[in-house]
Design a protein around this motif. Structure first.
Motif, mmCIF file in Angstrom:
data_model
loop_
_atom_site.group_PDB
_atom_site.id
_atom_site.type_symbol
_atom_site.label_atom_id
_atom_site.label_comp_id
_atom_site.label_asym_id
_atom_site.label_seq_id
_atom_site.Cartn_x
_atom_site.Cartn_y
_atom_site.Cartn_z
ATOM 1 N N CYS A 33 -13.298 4.086 -3.673
ATOM 2 C CA CYS A 33 -12.443 4.279 -2.496
ATOM 3 C C CYS A 33 -11.533 3.082 -2.222
ATOM 4 C CB CYS A 33 -13.302 4.543 -1.261
ATOM 5 S SG CYS A 33 -14.293 6.026 -1.450
ATOM 6 N N THR A 34 -11.868 1.919 -2.761
ATOM 7 C CA THR A 34 -11.121 0.705 -2.434
ATOM 8 C C THR A 34 -11.086 -0.225 -3.650
ATOM 9 O OG1 THR A 34 -13.080 -0.557 -1.748
ATOM 10 C CG2 THR A 34 -12.026 0.806 -0.070
ATOM 11 N N ASN A 60 4.908 7.171 4.308
ATOM 12 C CA ASN A 60 4.920 8.612 4.605
ATOM 13 C C ASN A 60 5.789 9.408 3.630
ATOM 14 O OD1 ASN A 60 3.721 7.332 6.751
ATOM 15 N ND2 ASN A 60 5.290 7.889 8.225
ATOM 16 N N VAL A 81 -1.271 16.073 0.381
ATOM 17 C CA VAL A 81 -2.483 15.891 1.181
ATOM 18 C C VAL A 81 -2.700 17.076 2.111
ATOM 19 C CG1 VAL A 81 -3.498 14.500 3.046
ATOM 20 C CG2 VAL A 81 -2.524 13.382 1.024
ATOM 21 N N GLY A 121 -6.570 -0.268 -6.757
ATOM 22 C CA GLY A 121 -6.830 -0.014 -5.350
ATOM 23 C C GLY A 121 -5.549 0.273 -4.600
ATOM 24 N N LYS A 122 -5.239 -0.606 -3.666
ATOM 25 C CA LYS A 122 -4.190 -0.434 -2.654
ATOM 26 C C LYS A 122 -3.168 0.696 -2.855
ATOM 27 C CE LYS A 122 -4.226 -5.279 -1.101
ATOM 28 N NZ LYS A 122 -5.290 -5.159 -0.100
ATOM 29 N N ASN A 160 -1.060 5.598 -2.040
ATOM 30 C CA ASN A 160 0.001 5.357 -1.038
ATOM 31 C C ASN A 160 -0.546 5.270 0.396
ATOM 32 O OD1 ASN A 160 2.908 4.875 -1.246
ATOM 33 N ND2 ASN A 160 3.133 6.588 0.191
ATOM 34 N N GLY A 161 -1.824 4.885 0.535
ATOM 35 C CA GLY A 161 -2.411 4.740 1.861
ATOM 36 C C GLY A 161 -3.663 5.583 2.032
ATOM 37 N N LEU A 162 -3.801 6.649 1.257
ATOM 38 C CA LEU A 162 -5.095 7.350 1.236
ATOM 39 C C LEU A 162 -6.069 6.450 0.482
ATOM 40 C CD1 LEU A 162 -5.848 10.384 2.151
ATOM 41 C CD2 LEU A 162 -3.456 9.684 2.287
ATOM 42 N N PRO A 163 -7.272 6.270 1.014
ATOM 43 C CA PRO A 163 -8.213 5.354 0.357
ATOM 44 C C PRO A 163 -8.698 5.909 -0.984
ATOM 45 C CG PRO A 163 -8.783 5.674 2.678
ATOM 46 C CD PRO A 163 -7.767 6.721 2.323
ATOM 47 N N ILE A 164 -8.250 5.289 -2.056
ATOM 48 C CA ILE A 164 -8.749 5.631 -3.390
ATOM 49 C C ILE A 164 -8.581 4.413 -4.279
ATOM 50 C CG2 ILE A 164 -6.528 6.715 -3.996
ATOM 51 C CD1 ILE A 164 -8.147 8.572 -5.920
ATOM 52 N N PRO A 170 -7.919 12.580 -1.763
ATOM 53 C CA PRO A 170 -7.366 11.324 -2.281
ATOM 54 C C PRO A 170 -6.775 11.469 -3.686
ATOM 55 C CG PRO A 170 -9.517 10.956 -1.273
ATOM 56 C CD PRO A 170 -9.317 12.438 -1.315
ATOM 57 N N VAL A 216 0.840 -1.202 0.000
ATOM 58 C CA VAL A 216 0.000 0.000 0.000
ATOM 59 C C VAL A 216 0.884 1.264 0.000
ATOM 60 C CG1 VAL A 216 -1.703 1.319 1.297
ATOM 61 C CG2 VAL A 216 -1.995 -1.153 1.024
ATOM 62 N N VAL A 261 3.592 12.909 -0.769
ATOM 63 C CA VAL A 261 2.188 12.625 -0.434
ATOM 64 C C VAL A 261 1.762 13.453 0.778
ATOM 65 C CG1 VAL A 261 0.564 10.847 0.332
ATOM 66 C CG2 VAL A 261 2.247 10.322 -1.442
ATOM 67 N N VAL A 262 2.628 13.519 1.784
ATOM 68 C CA VAL A 262 2.305 14.315 2.971
ATOM 69 C C VAL A 262 2.053 15.772 2.551
ATOM 70 C CG1 VAL A 262 3.152 15.148 5.197
ATOM 71 C CG2 VAL A 262 3.667 12.794 4.477
#
Lengths: 449, 449
Positions: free
Chosen positions: A133-134, A85, A93, A291-292, A296-300, A329, A79, A89-90
């Motif tokens: 989302c997934t 982190n 977001v 998905g996954k 990078n960990g945000l659900p999309i 996302p 994922v 991405v940080v």
């Protein structure tokens, strides 16, 4: 000849590798208490991996630090594909979350920019995208599209496939466990087992099996909607052969069905030689699902499809997904796509994956351990067997290696119907020193078995 | 007597209020081009609301600013329930995203802390929770639980219910549109229409209708799994009566079914008088499902259930949701729960909702406009009819008000099977000046009709 011959009751890979909640007395008091609180409030569905559960508190890149301050090398989590982190991405977001995070009923350019860039990576036929989302939502939506377009209801999946957790998707995810029962409109096809069938024969055998499934559905008066396949056959035990699906897809097309490529595992460059699994087969899938690693960990998640498929569905069905395509996302997903390109992560996946494969193979050969090392890029499987003549699955060795690696602070897992295949699937930013550390620890564990 | 009598072909509320993509010539060139690009890459499923689509670029609290720099008062969006881009959520997400964002296969205390606090708001019976990413996933999972526990498959929903977008949930979401067809195991019950039935009779009538559904299922040999109800009957046109469900729930229990309370709309304090919709009925639902406002825009959903329900399911079915229960969405959800308490948002919802209800009612009475104003807290509906004798739905007036408010820079929408009910559902941080501004603009629009 496939692994199917080895008994009728496959092991649950997670179960075998999971903590037994009835026996936690060996753990420290604080961990025991936390497990008990978790069980009390979250119920019995949640499993913890490893006999000594990991208690992470922070992570960066390929490293996870636990509550004791010990640092683990993450060779499992796909994922955080561009690294835990990742600062891009940080930053994306945080910026977007301070600005705007709304839905697709309003007109925003960021989602359109991203949608155009994402579909461009898929090749000329797959030009439309919808957002979820997934991966589960993506596969659920993809199959709704396939049924709508074909008028059929039949579904073909591999023997031990996993495509998600909704009611419908669970119905064609035989590895879901929990007394999974086969629905009347679902047919299972053995995966192209390159360990037990010669590479030259595997594509033809697979196509023949798919044709048999279609004939069997037809005998029951059921028209085919789609064959949905993870191009890496991950949960079947990882078969990364590039020739397996082309002939089978032709069989599906002739029967009027669609081919759905479940890209949750191989997508976003993991295989090192293509951005998407379906491209490794020189195959134009009708639909590709994501998905996954997408955010990078945000659900999309996402469903990419041929315009003919998406128009037929979208014109008739007013699908809306509240969080699917929100600005935040999408900002994460845009950063992921940018980083994959800018940091050459596909090339890194190919390079580091090849080193891991060769290194693990060398350790196993030196130790005389009967096994098969296979995979593509940074998705590698190591299948353990009792001997190379019968090739009988050996899940206890696999479990010993996983927990041995965990004690040496390297995280991997197992996969496959017999839980006898190591799953090595690190973030794509796996570095040279990560490779060296992994192979050093792997060699230790194999020698000490 | 319910709205069902007014013709057999309900209007799609989104359709009526949506941009007609074949007629965008009145829009500026830049907007036209963006709409065309969006359609080309995202296909026809995506709708834009308002005849002049909103192009937001930033938001804060209850305000959205568009690409022209114009500021809109948001009286529609319930996802950013504690206000767009609330600094506590931004801070929590940023901090957690720099630290750790992993899944429930590892042992983390943050999710356990949150799970305990969340279930504590539900009352003594609902003590277990599982996490998902969306309300759709929550309802899909809840119904899997209900079927597993009861052994039944029958589902009762309200006439124009909407519970989500997966294949299964769409099957019992009659307002999904797109040629929705009723499955053999689904029964529809008319909502407790307090506008057309006396308040004293509505609960008994509703219970009788539910009993008739159960009998009809039994005639077809189908055992009941669950009745799933949005306690505000939002998509049916908003009926917020507190007495409607208690008797009906008893009927369901006697038939061996479960009661699922879909809290996506009423939950997290929106009604002003309870944290959860099922609490307004003095009802212990067996399962309560959550989505939209849970993470203020970060995708997270949840299923809260009685331990007897969750244990039976969770012990048998190894459900796993990759993003469900990740640290970052949980951090956002924790911030939401904290802010609801610390900023007294339930009390604010009750106070500002009562003012909006009284103010809108006064404007409509002054203008002699035949209508019914109803709701709870900051979820208000205004039903327009041609006259108070026949109470024939008047969707054109509703649409005129929505687009009139949009021109005066206040965002609302319509709902209900005839799209004749205004949907007023602002963030819970709606202030006194927001109320004043809303009512001033509303009065203008109503007078100018």
């Amino acid at each position: 000849m496939t692994t199917q011959q080895f008994g009728a009751s496959p092991v649950d890979a997670v179960e075998l590798n999971a903590l037994d909640p009835s026996d936690i007395s060996a753990l420290d008091a604080d961990t025991q208490q936390l497990i008990q609180r978790r069980r009390d409030v979250m119920g019995p569905a949640y499993r913890l991996v490893y006999t000594d559960p990991l208690r992470p508190v922070r992570a960066l890149g390929t490293k996870i630090v636990d509550v004791n301050g010990d640092e683990y090398l993450d060779a499992y989590n796909n994922v955080p594909s561009i690294g835990h982190n990742h600062p891009r991405v940080v930053e994306a977001v945080t910026r977007q979350l301070s600005l705007l995070n709304t839905n697709t009923r309003y007109l925003c350019s960021d989602i359109i920019d991203y949608a155009e860039q994402l579909t461009a990576t898929h090749g000329p036929e797959l030009r439309n995208v919808m957002f979820t989302c997934t991966g589960s939502e993506s596969n659920d939506l993809a199959m709704r599209m396939a049924r709508h377009v074909t008028g059929g209801t039949g579904v073909i999946v591999s023997n031990h496939a996993y495509h998600g957790n909704t009611r419908d998707v669970s119905g064609w995810s035989p590895s879901s466990g929990g007394g999974w029962t086969q629905r009347a409109d679902v047919r299972l096809v053995p995966p192209p087992d390159t360990f037990r069938t010669t590479a030259s024969a595997v594509a033809e055998e697979f196509a023949d099996q798919v044709a048999a499934c279609i004939a069997d559905l037809a005998d029951d008066g059921i028209a085919l909607a789609a064959m949905i396949i993870d191009p890496l056959f991950s949960s079947d035990g990882l078969y990364a052969d590039r020739t397996s699906l082309t002939a089978a897809a032709e069989v599906v097309y002739r029967a009027g069905g669609l081919v759905i490529s479940d890209e949750v595992q191989p997508g976003f460059g993991r295989t090192g030689d293509a951005m998407w699994g379906h491209q490794r087969w020189n195959l134009d899938a009708d639909i590709a699902t994501m998905g996954k690693p997408m955010g990078n960990g945000l659900p999309i998640g996402g469903v990419v499809a041929k315009p003919s498929v998406m128009s037929a569905f979208g014109s008739d069905v007013p699908y809306f997904n509240t969080f699917g395509g929100e600005n935040v996302p999408v900002a994460a997903a845009q950063a992921v796509l940018d980083v994959i390109r800018e940091e050459n992560l596909m090339a890194n996946s190919a390079d580091k994956g090849a080193q891991l494969l060769a290194g693990m193979r060398a350790s196993l050969q030196r130790a005389g351990r009967p096994s098969d090392v296979r995979g593509a890029g940074l998705y590698l499987g190591v299948e353990f067997v009792t001997d190379l003549d019968t090739k009988t699955p050996d899940p206890l060795i696999a479990s010993a290696v996983v927990n041995g690696m965990r004690r040496r602070r390297v995280l991997i897992s197992v996969v496959g119907p017999y839980a006898n295949v190591l799953k090595v699937r690190p973030p794509l930013v796996f570095s040279q020193s990560d490779v060296d550390r992994f192979l050093t620890e792997f060699d230790h564990v194999i020698r000490e078995l």
